[in-house]
Design a protein around this motif. Structure first.
Motif, PDB file in Angstrom:
ATOM      1  N   ILE A   8     -30.186  48.909 -91.413  1.00 41.75           N
ATOM      2  CA  ILE A   8     -29.722  47.735 -90.383  1.00 41.75           C
ATOM      3  C   ILE A   8     -30.375  47.971 -89.092  1.00 41.75           C
ATOM      4  N   LEU A   9     -30.570  49.612 -88.532  1.00 39.97           N
ATOM      5  CA  LEU A   9     -31.291  49.703 -87.617  1.00 39.97           C
ATOM      6  C   LEU A   9     -32.784  49.145 -87.588  1.00 39.97           C
ATOM      7  N   MET A  10     -33.504  49.570 -88.582  1.00 39.93           N
ATOM      8  CA  MET A  10     -34.935  49.242 -88.725  1.00 39.93           C
ATOM      9  C   MET A  10     -34.914  47.853 -88.614  1.00 39.93           C
ATOM     10  N   ALA A  11     -34.142  46.934 -89.258  1.00 38.28           N
ATOM     11  CA  ALA A  11     -34.302  45.553 -89.470  1.00 38.28           C
ATOM     12  C   ALA A  11     -33.983  45.156 -87.974  1.00 38.28           C
ATOM     13  N   ALA A  12     -33.203  45.636 -87.124  1.00 40.92           N
ATOM     14  CA  ALA A  12     -32.732  45.286 -85.908  1.00 40.92           C
ATOM     15  C   ALA A  12     -34.080  45.388 -85.124  1.00 40.92           C
ATOM     16  N   VAL A  13     -34.482  46.444 -85.003  1.00 40.16           N
ATOM     17  CA  VAL A  13     -36.100  46.997 -84.458  1.00 40.16           C
ATOM     18  C   VAL A  13     -37.145  45.967 -84.694  1.00 40.16           C
ATOM     19  N   ALA A  14     -37.215  45.624 -86.048  1.00 41.72           N
ATOM     20  CA  ALA A  14     -38.189  44.474 -86.598  1.00 41.72           C
ATOM     21  C   ALA A  14     -37.837  43.174 -85.770  1.00 41.72           C
ATOM     22  N   VAL A  16     -36.328  42.627 -83.043  1.00 33.82           N
ATOM     23  CA  VAL A  16     -36.542  42.730 -81.675  1.00 33.82           C
ATOM     24  C   VAL A  16     -38.051  42.561 -81.447  1.00 33.82           C
ATOM     25  N   LEU A  17     -38.863  43.253 -82.013  1.00 34.35           N
ATOM     26  CA  LEU A  17     -40.354  43.203 -81.778  1.00 34.35           C
ATOM     27  C   LEU A  17     -40.889  41.900 -81.906  1.00 34.35           C
ATOM     28  N   LEU A  18     -40.380  41.190 -82.829  1.00 31.99           N
ATOM     29  CA  LEU A  18     -40.631  39.800 -83.056  1.00 31.99           C
ATOM     30  C   LEU A  18     -40.218  39.190 -82.075  1.00 31.99           C
ATOM     31  N   VAL A  19     -39.138  39.089 -81.666  1.00 31.27           N
ATOM     32  CA  VAL A  19     -38.627  38.349 -80.590  1.00 31.27           C
ATOM     33  C   VAL A  19     -39.729  38.641 -79.250  1.00 31.27           C
ATOM     34  N   LEU A  20     -39.802  39.815 -79.126  1.00 30.48           N
ATOM     35  CA  LEU A  20     -40.463  40.166 -77.799  1.00 30.48           C
ATOM     36  C   LEU A  20     -42.108  39.587 -77.963  1.00 30.48           C
ATOM     37  N   ALA A  21     -42.582  39.526 -79.393  1.00 35.14           N
ATOM     38  CA  ALA A  21     -43.924  38.947 -79.523  1.00 35.14           C
ATOM     39  C   ALA A  21     -43.776  37.439 -79.260  1.00 35.14           C
ATOM     40  N   GLN A  22     -42.844  36.693 -79.618  1.00 34.70           N
ATOM     41  CA  GLN A  22     -42.548  35.446 -79.608  1.00 34.70           C
ATOM     42  C   GLN A  22     -42.681  34.858 -78.274  1.00 34.70           C
ATOM     43  N   PHE A  23     -41.850  35.724 -77.235  1.00 32.53           N
ATOM     44  CA  PHE A  23     -41.721  35.060 -76.137  1.00 32.53           C
ATOM     45  C   PHE A  23     -42.811  35.876 -75.168  1.00 32.53           C
ATOM     46  N   PHE A 176     -44.964  39.420 -88.385  1.00 32.89           N
ATOM     47  CA  PHE A 176     -44.031  39.190 -89.174  1.00 32.89           C
ATOM     48  C   PHE A 176     -44.465  39.691 -90.850  1.00 32.89           C
ATOM     49  N   TRP A 177     -45.330  39.352 -91.265  1.00 31.45           N
ATOM     50  CA  TRP A 177     -45.835  39.602 -92.581  1.00 31.45           C
ATOM     51  C   TRP A 177     -46.066  41.181 -92.625  1.00 31.45           C
ATOM     52  N   VAL A 178     -46.790  41.866 -91.683  1.00 27.16           N
ATOM     53  CA  VAL A 178     -47.118  43.268 -91.614  1.00 27.16           C
ATOM     54  C   VAL A 178     -45.891  44.024 -91.838  1.00 27.16           C
ATOM     55  N   ILE A 179     -44.994  43.898 -90.946  1.00 26.32           N
ATOM     56  CA  ILE A 179     -43.736  44.389 -90.960  1.00 26.32           C
ATOM     57  C   ILE A 179     -42.986  43.928 -92.405  1.00 26.32           C
ATOM     58  N   LEU A 180     -43.167  43.040 -92.783  1.00 27.30           N
ATOM     59  CA  LEU A 180     -42.304  42.666 -94.206  1.00 27.30           C
ATOM     60  C   LEU A 180     -42.828  43.614 -95.492  1.00 27.30           C
ATOM     61  N   PHE A 181     -44.338  43.516 -95.339  1.00 29.13           N
ATOM     62  CA  PHE A 181     -45.152  44.223 -96.534  1.00 29.13           C
ATOM     63  C   PHE A 181     -45.138  45.662 -96.062  1.00 29.13           C
ATOM     64  N   THR A 182     -44.903  46.196 -95.052  1.00 28.73           N
ATOM     65  CA  THR A 182     -44.672  47.705 -95.021  1.00 28.73           C
ATOM     66  C   THR A 182     -43.599  48.124 -95.356  1.00 28.73           C
ATOM     67  N   ALA A 183     -42.370  47.396 -95.150  1.00 31.61           N
ATOM     68  CA  ALA A 183     -41.066  47.815 -95.564  1.00 31.61           C
ATOM     69  C   ALA A 183     -41.120  47.360 -96.986  1.00 31.61           C
ATOM     70  N   PHE A 184     -41.637  46.702 -97.719  1.00 25.61           N
ATOM     71  CA  PHE A 184     -41.782  46.594 -99.146  1.00 25.61           C
ATOM     72  C   PHE A 184     -42.732  47.669 -99.783  1.00 25.61           C
TER      73      PHE A 184
END
Length: 356
Positions: A8-14, A16-23, A176-184
């Motif tokens: 859950i912590l790692m998902a939360a970090v991901a 947060v990073l996506l939100v920071l990048a979006q804004f 987003f895709w890099v984070i997803l495939f890295t976790a995968f």
């Protein structure tokens, strides 16, 4: 719920990073560094399956990254680009099609690894290293002679796919895709090495003859392990191509394979945690070496002997990376983690995560 805490912590970090990048709180440079961290994690952890868990010695891992990059790029441009005419698919389908073509690139890279895996059944150590280096050069040479995908000039047009994503819904999609495939990738490797096949891989590493006596089908184990490793490297290549927007065969030469090996040996042979940690540290080191001020400081002694010498950042990179490998072999050949995981060093961590 406690055993999912780290997940859950790692998902939360991901998130947060996506939100920071979006804004735009983190700029494009920071996003690019984060994405290359993910690519390097995929490369180091996948190579660690062969060089670490299996105990083989392969030196041409970038060849499979190259195959995945080109297969994914061609499909991406065919479906959403303009290099071959009008796009074959509507932009709205990109979110479904893109991960599929990345996986297809990984699958083709996995199948191409049979060229290495089958000869590897009868070779080990230095001989396997020679075979994999030869395959790396064969792949690069073959692509350089394929004019329909740019040959030695390279291939581009993958940014059309990225722009199609942003046209449909604005956001940091490649991050987003890099984070997803890295976790995968980490999930697949973790599940594999703790499975029956994974235990067979470790048995081959310890003593292949003894493993055969104990009824382990070593040829099948090595084939499956090699194909998984190559497939994940192919996925990393597909993502890399879309981050950069351009691929060239020389981007995947023996130097790229050397980067992957440095990360594996820096982290520790057979340690998934070590491969992840070393990828983060290694990517950070490469970014630090881009600093002109640091370069001037490191080269200050040499300027007294060669006052007109003005090396590029690339030269310094390929001085420091081999030097790092030499220092690792001299002072800590087992790497940062050795063959241990973080949960072995900190046993209490086990109750905070699960990969099942």
């Amino acid at each position: 719920m406690q055993k999912y805490s780290l997940n859950i912590l790692m998902a939360a970090v991901a998130v947060v990073l996506l939100v920071l990048a979006q804004f735009k709180i983190i700029d494009n440079y920071i996003q690019a560094v984060l994405m290359f961290v993910g690519i390097n994690i995929m490369m180091s952890t996948s190579l660690n399956l062969v060089n670490g868990n299996e105990g083989e010695f392969t030196c041409g891992h970038a060849a499979f990254m190259c195959v995945g990059a080109y297969v994914t790029s061609v499909l991406s441009v065919l479906f959403f680009g303009k290099n071959f005419g009008d796009p074959m698919l509507p932009a709205a389908s990109v979110f479904i099609v893109f991960p599929i073509i990345v996986l297809i690139g990984g699958a083709v890279a996995s199948l191409s690894s049979i060229l290495v895996a089958v000869p590897a059944f009868k070779t080990r150590d230095d001989y396997l290293a020679i075979i994999t280096i030869a395959v790396n050069y064969m792949v690069i040479s073959a692509i350089e002679n394929m004019d329909f995908i740019g040959g030695s000039r390279g291939f581009q047009g993958m940014k059309d796919t990225v722009w199609a994503m942003k046209d449909v819904l604005s956001g940091p999609w490649m991050l987003f895709w890099v984070i997803l495939f890295t976790a995968f990738t980490i999930w697949v490797i973790r599940r594999f090495i703790t499975s029956t096949y994974g235990k067979g891989v470790n048995a081959v590493c310890q003593d292949e003859v003894a493993a055969e006596i104990m009824s382990v089908n070593t040829n099948k184990i090595k084939l499956v392990n090699f194909m998984i490793s190559a497939g994940l490297a192919g996925c990393a290549g597909g993502l890399f191509a879309h981050i950069v927007g351009y691929v060239n065969p020389q981007s995947f030469n023996i130097l790229k394979s050397t980067e992957a090996m440095v990360m594996v040996y820096l982290g520790g042979m057979g340690s998934l945690s070590g491969a992840v940690i070393s990828a983060v540290l290694f990517t950070g080191l490469l970014e630090v070496l881009r600093s002109q001020a640091l370069m001037d400081f490191l080269l200050a002694p040499a300027t007294f002997v060669f006052p007109d010498w003005e090396p590029s950042a690339g030269v310094i990179k390929w001085v420091m990376i081999p030097l790092l490998l030499v220092l690792i072999m001299q002072f800590r050949p087992e790497g940062i983690m050795g063959n241990k995981e973080l949960s072995d060093v900190f046993p209490k961590l086990k109750k905070y995560y699960t990969f099942k």
